[in-house]
Design an enzyme around this catalytic site. Structure first.
Site, PDB file in Angstrom:
ATOM      1  N   ARG A 197      33.294  61.795  28.627  1.00  0.00           N
ATOM      2  CA  ARG A 197      32.219  61.913  27.642  1.00  0.00           C
ATOM      3  C   ARG A 197      32.598  61.133  26.389  1.00  0.00           C
ATOM      4  NH1 ARG A 197      29.153  63.034  30.907  1.00  0.00           N
ATOM      5  NH2 ARG A 197      27.995  64.945  31.234  1.00  0.00           N
ATOM      6  N   HIS A 200      27.573  54.094  31.576  1.00  0.00           N
ATOM      7  CA  HIS A 200      27.629  55.461  32.108  1.00  0.00           C
ATOM      8  C   HIS A 200      27.247  55.441  33.600  1.00  0.00           C
ATOM      9  CE1 HIS A 200      27.368  59.943  30.874  1.00  0.00           C
ATOM     10  NE2 HIS A 200      27.585  59.865  32.175  1.00  0.00           N
TER      11      HIS A 200
HETATM   12  C1  OXD Z   1      27.501  63.076  34.004  1.00  0.00           C
HETATM   13  C2  OXD Z   1      26.772  62.449  35.113  1.00  0.00           C
HETATM   14  O1  OXD Z   1      27.651  64.300  33.964  1.00  0.00           O
HETATM   15  O2  OXD Z   1      26.413  61.261  34.974  1.00  0.00           O
HETATM   16  O3  OXD Z   1      27.960  62.338  33.145  1.00  0.00           O
HETATM   17  O4  OXD Z   1      26.542  63.087  36.129  1.00  0.00           O
END
Ligand code: OXD
Length: 306
Positions: free
Chosen positions: A221, A269
């Site tokens: 994160r 991400h």
């Molecule tokens: C997260 C996902 O939790 O992308 O970051 O699943």
């Protein structure tokens, strides 16, 4: 039985259709304010209003790996928040980490840039033993990543809140052993959950503790990394570089210096995408179990936050 679906930043239609197919006896509905109270919810980063209105939920199923966006809401006592048990995430994380690690260790980034200039130049092989890989977070994802990295014969270390034993991995537990773990690590892989205890854990002090030539692979994160500390550490030569998949602000703003830094690789991400088929099969199975009064795996401990 009613299922409310509330997915931020995600196209809901395919989820609604597939959940309805998996749970034919249920009424699966997209949440909008005022929707009748549901028994279960399938969510990604729901707003506080959703939780406040849906006060009769027995369980709330998260469709991503991290539950931090849910755990920062005011939740009614007794609501079970359920995280994914892998559902195809861990193999993707393992691919991502091995790719970033090997790209760095084998200097494929340098070969790529030489190749663009039409240059045929060998690099001197580096010693694998000089690249111990330290994994922070040894849950389902961390353990899978550790096993994958081990396959390539790198020394592997792991750090977690509570003691864990993984074959072939030198493990450390708790705050008191963090320093020992960091000084023994060269390539640091972050897979921790984001909680009050882990926010900002990647900072000037912790990253400076890595072995010389330290490298960061950050796929948990954005809130774990004190972003302004990273570039000075790389530019001063204290760190060799970083591969980053998560950021304080996502999407990463176009003007952010990480995009253009030659020793930082940015991905959007994307280290592990939720696989809809596996996720829905898992959620449908767990809803069935809950309805039959059976226990389920993956219930978040509110005290720990994950
Ligand atoms: C997260 C996902 O939790 O992308 O970051 O699943």
């Amino acid at each position: 039985m009613r299922i409310a679906v509330c997915l931020s930043d995600t196209k809901p239609e395919p989820w609604l259709e597939a959940l309805q197919v998996a749970l034919p006896g249920a009424q699966v509905q997209l949440w909008s304010p005022g929707l009748a109270a549901a028994d279960h919810a399938v969510v990604w980063a729901p707003p506080q209003q959703f939780v406040d209105e849906q006060s009769r939920l027995k369980a709330m199923f998260n469709i991503g790996a991290g539950v931090d966006a849910i755990m920062k809401l005011r939740l009614p006592p007794g609501l079970q928040v359920v995280r994914l048990d892998d559902a195809g995430m861990s193999v993707q994380m393992a691919e991502y980490v091995c790719h970033a690690l090997i790209r760095h260790f084998r200097e494929f980034d340098v070969y790529e840039s030489e190749a663009r200039q039409g240059r045929w130049v060998f690099r001197r092989p580096l010693e694998r033993a000089d690249f111990p890989v330290g994994i922070m977070g040894l849950g389902v994802l961390g353990e899978r990543v550790a096993r994958a990295v081990r396959q390539f014969e790198f020394p592997v270390l792991g750090w977690s809140r509570t003691p864990k034993a993984i074959d072939g991995v030198r493990t450390f537990a708790g705050e008191a052993r963090l320093g020992d773990f960091l000084v023994a690590t060269r390539v640091l892989v972050n897979l921790l959950p984001l909680t009050d205890a882990t926010r900002g854990i990647l900072n000037r002090t912790t990253l400076s503790a890595l072995r010389p030539g330290g490298y960061l692979i950050h796929i948990a994160r954005g809130g774990h990394l004190v972003e302004e500390d990273l570039i000075p550490l790389i530019d001063s030569g204290r760190l060799a570089g970083a591969t980053l998949d998560v950021f304080q602000q996502e999407p990463l703003p176009a003007e952010h210096p990480f995009w253009r830094h030659p020793k930082i690789t940015v991905t959007p991400h994307a280290s592990a995408r939720t696989l809809r088929r596996e996720t829905i099969a898992q959620i449908a199975d767990k809803i069935g179990r809950l309805e039959r009064g059976e226990p389920i795996a993956g219930v978040v401990d509110p005290a720990r936050g994950y």
